[in-house]
Scaffold this active site. Sequence first.
Site, PDB file in Angstrom:
ATOM      1  N   ARG A  24       0.921  -1.377  -0.047  1.00  0.00           N
ATOM      2  CA  ARG A  24       0.163  -0.751   0.058  1.00  0.00           C
ATOM      3  C   ARG A  24       1.084   0.905  -0.436  1.00  0.00           C
ATOM      4  NH1 ARG A  24      -2.155  -3.426   2.892  1.00  0.00           N
ATOM      5  NH2 ARG A  24      -4.269  -4.307   2.522  1.00  0.00           N
ATOM      6  N   LYS A  78      -2.517  -2.020   7.782  1.00  0.00           N
ATOM      7  CA  LYS A  78      -3.791  -1.999   8.024  1.00  0.00           C
ATOM      8  C   LYS A  78      -4.690  -3.088   8.459  1.00  0.00           C
ATOM      9  CE  LYS A  78      -7.660  -1.582   4.910  1.00  0.00           C
ATOM     10  NZ  LYS A  78      -8.512  -1.791   3.496  1.00  0.00           N
ATOM     11  N   HIS A 117      -1.880   3.211  -5.887  1.00  0.00           N
ATOM     12  CA  HIS A 117      -2.482   1.996  -5.331  1.00  0.00           C
ATOM     13  C   HIS A 117      -3.169   1.499  -5.728  1.00  0.00           C
ATOM     14  CE1 HIS A 117      -5.269  -0.496  -2.423  1.00  0.00           C
ATOM     15  NE2 HIS A 117      -4.755   0.648  -1.698  1.00  0.00           N
ATOM     16  N   ARG A 134      -0.987  -2.412  -7.459  1.00  0.00           N
ATOM     17  CA  ARG A 134      -0.897  -3.284  -6.410  1.00  0.00           C
ATOM     18  C   ARG A 134      -2.584  -4.838  -7.564  1.00  0.00           C
ATOM     19  NH1 ARG A 134      -1.082  -4.129  -1.333  1.00  0.00           N
ATOM     20  NH2 ARG A 134      -2.940  -4.531  -0.667  1.00  0.00           N
ATOM     21  N   HIS A 190      -3.474  -9.683   2.575  1.00  0.00           N
ATOM     22  CA  HIS A 190      -4.405 -10.152   2.880  1.00  0.00           C
ATOM     23  C   HIS A 190      -4.537 -10.905   3.590  1.00  0.00           C
ATOM     24  CE1 HIS A 190      -5.993  -7.643  -1.157  1.00  0.00           C
ATOM     25  NE2 HIS A 190      -5.835  -7.112  -0.640  1.00  0.00           N
ATOM     26  N   TYR A 226      -2.738 -18.038   8.276  1.00  0.00           N
ATOM     27  CA  TYR A 226      -1.778 -18.378   7.812  1.00  0.00           C
ATOM     28  C   TYR A 226      -0.815 -16.856   8.835  1.00  0.00           C
ATOM     29  CZ  TYR A 226      -2.423 -22.098   4.422  1.00  0.00           C
ATOM     30  OH  TYR A 226      -2.718 -23.303   3.873  1.00  0.00           O
TER      31      TYR A 226
END
Length: 407
Positions: free
Chosen positions: A244, A271, A334, A337, A361, A371
Amino acid sequence: MALTDIRIRQLKPLGAASGEKYADERGLYLHVTATGKYWRMNYRFAGKQKTLALGVYPDVTLLKARARRDEARALLADDVDPGVAKRDEKRNKAEASIHTFEKVARDWLAKTANKRAAITQTKVTRWLEKDVFPFIGKLPVSTIRAKDVLDRVARRMEDRHIHESAHRIVQICAQVFRYAVAVGLMERDVTVDLRGALASVQKTSYAAITEPRQVGQLLRSIHAYGGHPTAVAALQLTPLVFVRPGELRAAEWAEIDLDAAEWRIPAARMKMKVEHLVPLSRQAVEILRALHPFSGHGRYVFPSIRTGERCMSENTINAALRGMGYAKDVMTAHGFRATARTLMDEVLGERVDLIEHQLAHTVKDPNGRAYNRTAHLPARREMMQRWADYLDKLRTGADIVPINRAA
């Protein structure tokens, strides 16, 4: 005989040191002295004779004095001492005047700072200082109504056509109010009553280029960009790591191990508040090594041009893209991504779960558990190198077919 307005106006002090008292009704009387005319009420509570001050004539009229007397008598009927109730009310008002929205908001910012990245903390503080404090900052937080937030804050922002920011500011105010409720300064979050009152915001995705040949042209433009060395390096590194924008521009040298080719972004700056590990390709390491002589002596990898005490401005990369001729509806910082997500999946055929890991994510295992940050690290390291090599091919105008992994 009950007092009248005419009689009260005519009353004069007669010279007694203690003044004179003129009865009205039900315990109310007017105490006339050389210094003024004072409304008083005598009452008994818990077996003791007491006197309650009800105001000064003419500021408090006969009608208002009688109303205050009736309120006091109603408290007595409920076994409440009106003198104590008045003192408590005065104290509460004094405390309320101290706990203004700005005071409570700054307390909230300080108490919750560890839950936000430093950049976010600065951004939220500036939003409050610009769009909230000047309009409701001096109001006692306990007296603020939903209409105050709507008219004085949200509507002003909507008039400037920044509807998304208006929604965000109301959300921040809501967090301040919930903090005020938690510490006992107000009963409820008044922004709950604003649901549906603000103009709706249409969700839009960040503009991104995902066609390989166009990506190649973009990379050539970036390669030819002649800005400040830190801006050039940030621009070149962005497509290689596709983190980001805020995570990139606030990168610190202490987070990066060039020998290990790893960048560990601490949870506080992410985030999702989970530490993120970015394997660095050979190309990414070369960019950072070339940049080190310029900013390696300081804290930030990409320091502000004006002062090394802050990181690069959030507008730097987008401004560079505009300078290269890419409008905001074509490509954004952005958007890199989305570029990586699309091409790695649709062109390179990379595993989606690895891509999602690298986008920071949440990815869950077959048992539904998330994970950890090092999951599939060797595979991700190889994927990031394939991605960097593919970008080199696009930039040099080579064939856009996927890289042969076997080779």
